[in-house]
Design a protein around this motif. Structure first.
Motif: not given
Length: 308
Positions: A236-241, A293-308
């Protein structure tokens, strides 16, 4: 101790100074910096900014670690897992270590001030000072809660990375700070269980060396649950996808399964005559590295994946 006395070939001078910076620890810190910068930018920030931040952060971490080696050289010489460090073997002198560590610290602050921004430089300086004065000199040899509060220095890269991109701080990097803060005890306490005799021999009160495995495992489990809950706050804080959300849930569940398994093994260890350590502690240690490591990979990849 002379290098020849260690029974292995002497390192080159460059390799010895590099070893002072504890590069494997720096690698883990950098793993958290870049994804945070991607999240702050909502995509790809300037590659030059990323490079400048990584260089400055590496210099700061290397400074803190080198000065830590200087302060702890007496106990490093008496512990099995640290007796190959350059100050113990004599490859680097104490004076050289201090000059090197202070030099790296000055270089990091100047570098970040000139090429990134003043806030990131101030945070790097705070991280060095906290690790040296609060953890190494203040807490490490005095309390079994040393790594809990001292671990805050290892959380600073996410703040530095966010500040580098935005010039300010926000709730999202503070949540990530909280994740690493809560992750540090479940990461380090299993290691202290494995090397309990080492820490006991030098009177360093790491929790795994001064408490029974059952109590240590309970604390690990409590921090693990808190860590997973904190990781979900980023949604909720960063509106992640979906990438981060699913990753945080799956990785959190994996880590909790391992923490509960350690708790069960620790109960059995408590029933043994001399429960110094418990089987499986190092498994949790290694899983914790993969988790972060994998959690922060998810942090980095998330902004590049469209979220509708």
């Amino acid at each position: 101790m002379h290098p020849a006395a260690s029974g292995r070939p002497q390192r080159s001078r460059a390799a010895a100074f590099l070893a002072l910076t504890k590069p494997r620890i720096i690698e883990l810190l950098l793993v958290t910096t870049v994804p945070t910068m991607l999240l702050a930018a909502g995509g790809l920030p300037s590659p030059w900014l990323v490079l400048a931040t990584l260089v400055g952060g590496s210099l700061a971490a290397g400074s803190a670690n080198a000065l830590n080696c200087y302060v702890d050289r007496d106990i490093d010489a008496r512990m099995d897992r640290t007796r190959e460090r350059p100050l113990v073997t004599g490859e680097v002198s104490p004076r050289e270590a201090v000059v090197f560590g202070v030099g790296l610290g000055v270089a990091s602050v100047v570098w970040l001030s000139l090429l990134v921004n003043v806030l990131s430089a101030a945070l790097a300086l705070a991280a060095i000072a906290f690790y040296l004065f609060v953890y190494t000199l203040g807490l490490k040899r005095r309390t079994s809660q040393n790594i809990v509060w001292g671990g805050a220095a290892g959380c600073m890269p996410v703040l530095i990375g966010w500040a580098a991109v935005t010039g300010s701080l926000a709730w999202a990097p503070l949540v990530l700070f909280g994740v690493i803060f809560l992750w540090t005890p479940p990461h380090y306490w299993p290691l202290s269980m494995r090397y309990a005799r080492d820490y006991s021999s030098v009177d360093v009160p790491m929790l795994g060396a001064v408490e029974r495995p059952g109590l240590v495992a309970r604390r690990i489990l409590a921090y693990s649950w808190a860590m997973v809950a904190c990781s979900l706050l980023l949604v909720p804080v960063a509106s992640t996808g979906p990438v981060y959300t699913l990753g945080a849930v799956v990785l959190g569940a994996w880590f909790l399964v391992e923490a509960h398994a350690l708790r069960r093994r620790a109960r059995r260890a408590d029933a043994s005559p001399e429960p110094v350590a418990t089987a499986g502690a190092m498994r949790v240690f290694h899983v914790s590295i993969s988790y972060l490591t994998l959690l922060f990979v998810a942090v980095g990849v998330d902004p590049f994946v469209p979220w509708w």
